[in-house]
Design an enzyme around this catalytic site. Sequence first.
Site, PDB file in Angstrom:
ATOM      1  N   GLY A 139       9.533   3.341   5.262  1.00 40.16           N
ATOM      2  CA  GLY A 139       8.410   4.216   5.964  1.00 40.16           C
ATOM      3  C   GLY A 139       8.404   5.585   5.949  1.00 40.16           C
ATOM      4  N   ASP A 191      -0.962   8.687   9.696  1.00 40.06           N
ATOM      5  CA  ASP A 191      -0.767   7.948   8.385  1.00 40.06           C
ATOM      6  C   ASP A 191      -1.016   6.795   8.196  1.00 40.06           C
ATOM      7  OD1 ASP A 191       0.555   8.340   6.165  1.00 40.06           O
ATOM      8  OD2 ASP A 191       2.530   7.742   6.709  1.00 40.06           O
TER       9      ASP A 191
END
Length: 740
Positions: free
Chosen positions: A497, A613
Amino acid sequence: MTTAKFWILFAGILLAANGQAPGDTLDPSKPLVDGETLASTRGIFELGFFRPGNSSNQYLGIWYKEIPDKPVVWVANTNTPINNSKGVLNLTANGNVLLLDKGANIFWSTNTSNATYPLLQLLDTGNLILTETASKKILWQSFDHPSNTFLPEMKIGLDFKTNLDRYLTSWRSTSDPTPGDYTYRMDPHGVPSVYIWEGSSQIFRTGPWDGKGWSGRPDMASNGVLQFEFFANDNEIYYTCKPFDKAVLGRAVLNESGVLQRLVWSPTRNEWIPYWAVPSDPCDQYATCGANGICTTSYSPICQCLDGFTPKSPNDWNLRDNSEGCVRKTPLNCSSDGFLPLENVKLPDTSNASAVSNMTLDECQNLCLKNCSCKACSIIRDSMCLIWTGDLVDVRAFTEGGSDLHIRLAASELDTVGSYSSRKISSAITIIIPLLSFLLLLCVASLLWLKRRNSGKVLNSYSFRSKGNDWELPLYDMLTIRDATNNFSKDNIVGMGGFGLVYKGKLGDGQEVAVKRLSKDSVQGIDEFKTEVVLIAKLQHRNLVRLLGCCIEDEERMLIYEYMQNKSLDNFIFDKRKSALLGWQKRLDIIIGIARGLLYLHQDSRLKIIHRDLKTSNILLDNDMNPKISDFGIARTFSVGQTEGSTRRVWKLWKESRCLELLAESSYPVFEALRCIQVGLLCVQEGSEDRPMMAEVVLMLCSDSIILPQPNRPGFYIARSCVEGNCFSNEFTITMLEGR
Ligand SMILES: *[C@@H]1O[C@H](CO)[C@@H](O)[C@H](O)[C@H]1NC(C)=O
Ligand SMILES: *[C@@H]1O[C@H](CO)[C@@H](O)[C@H](O)[C@H]1NC(C)=O
Ligand SMILES: *[C@@H]1O[C@H](CO)[C@@H](O)[C@H](O)[C@H]1NC(C)=O
Ligand SMILES: *[C@@H]1O[C@H](CO)[C@@H](O)[C@H](O)[C@H]1NC(C)=O
Ligand SMILES: *[C@@H]1O[C@H](CO)[C@@H](O)[C@H](O)[C@H]1NC(C)=O
Ligand SMILES: *[C@@H]1O[C@H](CO)[C@@H](O)[C@H](O)[C@H]1NC(C)=O
Ligand SMILES: *[C@@H]1O[C@H](CO)[C@@H](O)[C@H](O)[C@H]1NC(C)=O
Ligand SMILES: *[C@@H]1O[C@H](CO)[C@@H](O)[C@H](O)[C@H]1NC(C)=O
Ligand SMILES: *[C@@H]1O[C@H](CO)[C@@H](O)[C@H](O)[C@H]1NC(C)=O
Ligand SMILES: *[C@@H]1O[C@H](CO)[C@@H](O)[C@H](O)[C@H]1NC(C)=O
């Protein structure tokens, strides 16, 4: 001597002394001597004698008259420079053009004869033509004998009637126009295309003409400055270009290192603007991945075998020697084979391919199946069926543009990659679903973003507004986590991530968890971290990934989440095989689920979180394929590669009211699909005030009784503006969504 005659002579001497052009024509009455030139009517090109660089050799050539350095576009006597005296250009009365030195030695000639009243003229295109005045017949022209420069209106290719082959030849060096090693030349074999050759080996191939441009140059078609054309019949095959505006000067030069560089002159900047060059990347190199390989610049290594093929020599392949190429895993059966479609590629070498016109894809595939030696087929120029019978050589992948190739594979191979029909649908789906989810994500991102601006608060990752009651959150100790993740074994890594690696783990009681190990540079103080983790843990919604706890030890910060069996959405939608597994209803459910999760984050939860995001890799799927959002609050730009291309295409199709094309050959509930696309487009309109609120989005998606407004142009639509031949492409970043 009369006065009149004297003045004529005087003027002649003056002009000659100044090297001024006597005009744009040369007739047999007077030769052109070194120092004199011809200029085209509008003064664009000039013909005369020149010495390149420091060379003492003298050549007859044509150059741009008004452009600094007077770039030479054509040379007559490339192999036979005049080296010891001044040159003379004579047009004989019967129509032969002779290049002589003072001693009347012939250095070059057009070998023409039998003309009555011939005339040599330099045109504004840069073409030097020899005509017979009365019949206006062209006896010879310099465009039929190119040097290293491809000018607009010039043809590259063959004329079978006159046995003419027009191709570019590089110079040996900038000061030596002697023919160099490289040529840019049409290969008429099979289905014609143009190659750059080094001697007799190919180093670059354009691919066959696909209607708008070469299959291997998708960037060519959208050119607003030059219009390219390809023509083929029994008499001739050629490739040419024309400027949309005659005032625009463009040329393509095959330079001394074998690169074809297209340049456009910018009068305002007073320089040549490089437009494109080939070969320009490793995948442009001819057959760089060998037979049946495919080259993708964004992959590492760049070479892969085509689906259904395997390296012929695995050891060499692993050492990145791809010259042996790939071979079929399973031989063709001949009676029960099928096709695997491959999109956005440069079609394989067509020099041994054959073409049949006026065919549909089905007819083309049937034709291929009828012949055991057919290995692949494709439709170009709407209805021309191409058939390959040999190896598939020099295939490369593009993110946008290119052509579709249908590779014939044995039925058993197709079973492993999905059945033929499901592949077909899946190829349509792969366009729609990333698109829909992407548009939706953008929509939400932009809404949240706007909300943030309105509230005037700048929130960074993991920081929220809250009433802030204390709340118990399980703290896991490091030992437990080490045990669960097999000491952070590489094999347990399931993803990466924005904030660090994610490991799969199994706790003592058998519960599966995902452990996000935050990278050290994102480390906060313990109290700060705890407060934020508690806040995240309070967010509970069935479309949000649940935080189970955290682990803190020295510099280490870890977040423990519930584990999602089906990983992230991008695993599905950017993988043709897996995406075939998702039915339409499931897709719609996923989209609506994401919207609901975001609505909760945005409105219903007391924390008002901005997901900075949002992307498909942050949408996780549980056992039942329910979507769950992870990773709230990270500001990063979207990756352009996967998204920009397809977004543009929607938009374009919508404008042309051909939205349904996206759904080609599928069995979707058409109105639902259209509705999704429209909502997506509404969300990304240029004017932020036009965009619907998140709650409206959910409503629009879930109910079909609401009439949707027509979308305006999207805010991030990639616009190309061309000024004076300079093109600028808008950078695509998330900041543009703010609509500032
Ligand atoms: C021309 O010759 C001079 C002296 O020999 C040299 O310095 C210069 O680099 C040469 N220029 C070119 C273009 O070859
Ligand atoms: C001049 O050109 C002639 C004919 O091309 C050639 O034979 C001769 O060697 C050349 N002389 C020099 C000094 O290059
Ligand atoms: C070249 O032209 C001049 C003038 O017309 C003529 O005197 C001369 O004979 C010509 N030379 C040749 C080789 O034709
Ligand atoms: C003219 O003929 C000579 C001799 O056949 C040949 O070498 C030359 O290349 C020809 N010139 C042109 C421009 O075709
Ligand atoms: C020129 O004309 C003569 C007489 O008509 C003919 O014999 C000759 O072949 C012609 N030459 C060319 C090159 O056409
Ligand atoms: C040829 O063009 C390429 C691309 O612009 C450039 O990198 C290369 O230096 C050029 N070669 C020469 C000899 O100018
Ligand atoms: C091709 O496959 C079919 C069906 O699997 C089978 O009946 C046939 O014998 C196979 N033919 C060859 C040449 O292997
Ligand atoms: C085309 O066929 C020729 C002759 O069989 C062969 O040498 C060549 O490699 C083939 N080209 C391609 C691209 O397959
Ligand atoms: C293309 O094929 C269709 C059906 O086979 C036929 O009706 C049509 O006339 C053909 N068109 C051309 C241009 O050959
Ligand atoms: C199959 O294709 C090959 C290669 O193009 C050709 O030589 C052969 O005649 C074709 N066979 C049939 C039955 O069309």
